[in-house]
Write an enzyme that holds these catalytic residues in place. Structure first.
Site, PDB file in Angstrom:
ATOM      1  N   ASP A   7      52.685  50.195 -28.874  1.00  0.00           N
ATOM      2  CA  ASP A   7      52.502  49.749 -27.491  1.00  0.00           C
ATOM      3  C   ASP A   7      52.816  48.254 -27.505  1.00  0.00           C
ATOM      4  OD1 ASP A   7      51.654  49.632 -24.754  1.00  0.00           O
ATOM      5  OD2 ASP A   7      49.720  48.856 -25.434  1.00  0.00           O
ATOM      6  N   GLU A  67      56.800  52.488 -26.527  1.00  0.00           N
ATOM      7  CA  GLU A  67      56.820  52.590 -25.078  1.00  0.00           C
ATOM      8  C   GLU A  67      58.067  51.888 -24.569  1.00  0.00           C
ATOM      9  OE1 GLU A  67      54.243  50.665 -21.586  1.00  0.00           O
ATOM     10  OE2 GLU A  67      53.093  52.056 -22.833  1.00  0.00           O
ATOM     11  N   HIS A 138      45.176  48.832 -26.071  1.00  0.00           N
ATOM     12  CA  HIS A 138      46.480  48.746 -26.739  1.00  0.00           C
ATOM     13  C   HIS A 138      46.569  49.731 -27.896  1.00  0.00           C
ATOM     14  CE1 HIS A 138      47.080  45.237 -24.264  1.00  0.00           C
ATOM     15  NE2 HIS A 138      45.961  44.725 -24.748  1.00  0.00           N
TER      16      HIS A 138
END
Length: 165
Positions: A7, A67, A138
């Site tokens: 992330d 991501e 996160h």
């Protein structure tokens, strides 16, 4: 299959290493790489690069998933996110890891069944699916990215094999 989930963020990058064994997901490692706003940008990027390289060297994942970049309404934040992704992708490339990208909507859909799920829903489902309570959103998001790939990756590979025939 062992998946490194990422992330990305300049200030906080979540990472997770998840092993898929059948339908079971086991979290082998997770955490958040942090950089300070007062630190020069080049040092922040180096810290992210080196931090992720350390995780890869210790955990030996088979593949990475990150991501996908999305358009952020604040351009300064978008620039930081793009730079962070670059440093993280270089770490993966240096380790010889293939990297898959997933949109935030696809990740949420894979983990919660709802592409518009909130942070709490994602974190809650990550805990239910893995038995792991994370310290940060996160890290939870990174686990979700890894779960998304571990769930979708084999199907994508099978489709790719069929398309090549």
């Amino acid at each position: 299959m062992i998946v490194l989930g990422i992330d990305p963020g300049l200030a906080n990058t979540g990472y997770a290493v998840v092993r898929r064994a059948g339908s079971r997901m086991e979290v082998l490692a997770h955490g958040t790489l942090r950089t300070g706003a007062s630190t020069p940008p080049e040092e922040r990027l180096l810290a992210l690069h080196d931090g992720l390289a350390g995780v890869v060297a210790e955990q030996h994942p088979d593949v990475a998933a990150i991501e996908a970049f999305f358009v952020h309404p604040v351009s300064k934040a978008a620039m930081g996110m793009a730079a962070a992704r670059g440093a993280l992708l270089v770490s993966c490339a240096q380790a010889g890891l293939a990297v898959a990208e997933y949109t935030p909507t696809a990740i949420k859909q894979a983990v919660t069944g709802n592409g518009r799920a909130g942070k709490e829903q994602v974190r809650g489902m990550v805990a239910r699916l893995t038995g792991v309570e994370t310290q940060t959103d996160h890290a939870a998001d990174a686990i979700a990215v890894a779960i998304c790939h571990a769930s979708a990756g084999p199907l994508q590979a099978a489709i790719g094999v069929r398309e090549q025939r």
